[in-house]
Scaffold this active site. Sequence first.
Site, PDB file in Angstrom:
ATOM      1  N   ARG A 117      44.561  58.298  42.742  1.00 14.51           N
ATOM      2  CA  ARG A 117      45.026  56.857  42.246  1.00 14.51           C
ATOM      3  C   ARG A 117      45.868  57.750  40.973  1.00 14.51           C
ATOM      4  O   ARG A 117      46.005  58.280  39.714  1.00 14.51           O
ATOM      5  CB  ARG A 117      44.634  55.967  40.846  1.00 14.51           C
ATOM      6  CG  ARG A 117      44.345  54.441  40.300  1.00 14.51           C
ATOM      7  CD  ARG A 117      43.114  53.909  39.562  1.00 14.51           C
ATOM      8  NE  ARG A 117      43.899  52.982  38.765  1.00 14.51           N
ATOM      9  CZ  ARG A 117      44.568  52.298  39.419  1.00 14.51           C
ATOM     10  NH1 ARG A 117      44.049  51.175  40.392  1.00 14.51           N
ATOM     11  NH2 ARG A 117      44.909  50.905  38.191  1.00 14.51           N
ATOM     12  N   HIS A 144      49.956  49.486  46.227  1.00 15.83           N
ATOM     13  CA  HIS A 144      48.214  49.333  45.737  1.00 15.83           C
ATOM     14  C   HIS A 144      47.781  48.823  46.522  1.00 15.83           C
ATOM     15  O   HIS A 144      47.353  47.895  46.853  1.00 15.83           O
ATOM     16  CB  HIS A 144      48.032  48.227  44.636  1.00 15.83           C
ATOM     17  CG  HIS A 144      46.496  47.980  44.381  1.00 15.83           C
ATOM     18  ND1 HIS A 144      46.027  49.101  44.555  1.00 15.83           N
ATOM     19  CD2 HIS A 144      46.568  47.787  42.505  1.00 15.83           C
ATOM     20  CE1 HIS A 144      44.794  48.837  43.553  1.00 15.83           C
ATOM     21  NE2 HIS A 144      45.492  48.276  42.346  1.00 15.83           N
ATOM     22  N   GLN A 147      43.657  47.104  46.896  1.00 16.84           N
ATOM     23  CA  GLN A 147      44.532  45.488  46.493  1.00 16.84           C
ATOM     24  C   GLN A 147      44.419  44.749  47.461  1.00 16.84           C
ATOM     25  O   GLN A 147      44.199  44.099  47.515  1.00 16.84           O
ATOM     26  CB  GLN A 147      45.140  46.159  45.067  1.00 16.84           C
ATOM     27  CG  GLN A 147      45.295  44.012  44.485  1.00 16.84           C
ATOM     28  CD  GLN A 147      43.873  43.843  43.418  1.00 16.84           C
ATOM     29  OE1 GLN A 147      43.197  44.764  43.099  1.00 16.84           O
ATOM     30  NE2 GLN A 147      43.139  42.788  44.315  1.00 16.84           N
ATOM     31  N   ASP A 241      50.451  39.380  37.926  1.00 21.41           N
ATOM     32  CA  ASP A 241      50.546  40.348  37.556  1.00 21.41           C
ATOM     33  C   ASP A 241      50.804  40.982  35.637  1.00 21.41           C
ATOM     34  O   ASP A 241      51.841  39.925  35.283  1.00 21.41           O
ATOM     35  CB  ASP A 241      50.834  41.124  38.345  1.00 21.41           C
ATOM     36  CG  ASP A 241      50.041  43.108  38.057  1.00 21.41           C
ATOM     37  OD1 ASP A 241      49.323  43.430  37.341  1.00 21.41           O
ATOM     38  OD2 ASP A 241      50.525  43.842  38.775  1.00 21.41           O
ATOM     39  N   CYS A 282      45.342  40.925  40.330  1.00 23.31           N
ATOM     40  CA  CYS A 282      44.475  42.110  40.543  1.00 23.31           C
ATOM     41  C   CYS A 282      43.376  42.028  39.696  1.00 23.31           C
ATOM     42  O   CYS A 282      42.548  43.245  39.408  1.00 23.31           O
ATOM     43  CB  CYS A 282      45.051  42.935  41.186  1.00 23.31           C
ATOM     44  SG  CYS A 282      46.440  43.146  39.248  1.00 23.31           S
ATOM     45  N   ARG A 310      37.023  44.335  46.308  1.00 20.87           N
ATOM     46  CA  ARG A 310      37.607  45.908  46.293  1.00 20.87           C
ATOM     47  C   ARG A 310      35.982  46.630  46.751  1.00 20.87           C
ATOM     48  O   ARG A 310      37.086  47.471  47.482  1.00 20.87           O
ATOM     49  CB  ARG A 310      38.286  46.019  44.960  1.00 20.87           C
ATOM     50  CG  ARG A 310      39.026  45.539  44.463  1.00 20.87           C
ATOM     51  CD  ARG A 310      40.677  45.376  44.626  1.00 20.87           C
ATOM     52  NE  ARG A 310      40.641  47.253  45.013  1.00 20.87           N
ATOM     53  CZ  ARG A 310      41.306  48.185  43.877  1.00 20.87           C
ATOM     54  NH1 ARG A 310      41.470  47.146  42.712  1.00 20.87           N
ATOM     55  NH2 ARG A 310      41.625  49.690  43.721  1.00 20.87           N
TER      56      ARG A 310
END
Length: 348
Positions: A117, A144, A147, A241, A282, A310
Amino acid sequence: MKLPSSSATELHKPELKHFLKTQDFTRQELTDILELMGMLKEARKANAVPQLFAGKSVAMIFEQPSTRTRVSFETAATILGGHGLFLSPKDIHLGAKECLADTGRVLSRMCDVIMARVDDHKTVAGLAEYSTVPVINGLCDWLHPTQIMADLFTMMEHLPEGRKLEDLTVAFVGDATNVCSSLMFACTKFGMHFKHIGPKKYQAPQMWQDIANENIKTSGGRLTVTDNIDEVEGCDILIADSFYWFGQEAEKEERLAAFMPKFVITEEMMKKAGEDCLFMHCLPANDQRECTREVMDGASSLIFDEAENRLTAQMALLVYLTHKSIKKPSEETLAYHADKIGTLLSRI
């Protein structure tokens, strides 16, 4: 009995595939991962997950903090019989005292998967270039993808009766984030109508739109990029987001002024989309900014199903990327090593 010797590289190399972006996978391959997610989630609910990562480890590199990414990967490895190692910038020399290539080579000799990440896509791509084990993009400045596997699966779980993913119209309302790009690519690959609704200054760049339009040529999907908030009408799912992220703190006030209140997902906006419209995010969410707490906690919200998935996604990815390289030893091989080691231990 003398066994042939093998290097760690040879043991890890067969059919190596990384998970850096969904664009690297066909629609059928992504569908296979989604199907595996369903089976593993069902097995987890029955406390009957096969130990498909037993004796293996995933090195988890974090340049950015996380709740869902860390917990989901570490828990996924444990449930599958393996182990997750948390590696912060304080723990390793990533790109500092040690070059990226050497970090990738070293971790490949000790671990079975590398998850990173990171701040820059070049970092995770560089790890993949030199790694001899699968590398997973846990988030970067551009994408991402883990996700989005959770998002696709959540959409599937809540499909209206008789409808498929390609029947959906999904609107991402807000900034051109890494979640927006990943959703744009995945949704258009699956034939959905994807809309990015936001101020012109913060809309998806042309490069992203070109990738999506290439997907559409074969999937039959559609793409709309607009600042017209009325485009939420008829959408099946609205997604939000953050309006600003790490490295954008200096732009905070300018960004909030550009997005608020027009692009904040409210109950009124949800009703405008349609009575059956669902909400996703998310997380973490800045409630009362990109969305209201009423929407987050409302009956149409899927955000906690999405968060749980996830874990579902990470279990499937660990299995999908390693199952072909697993070599189960024969009884003869097990006996050979047990006897050889046991003989030495009896002398010392």
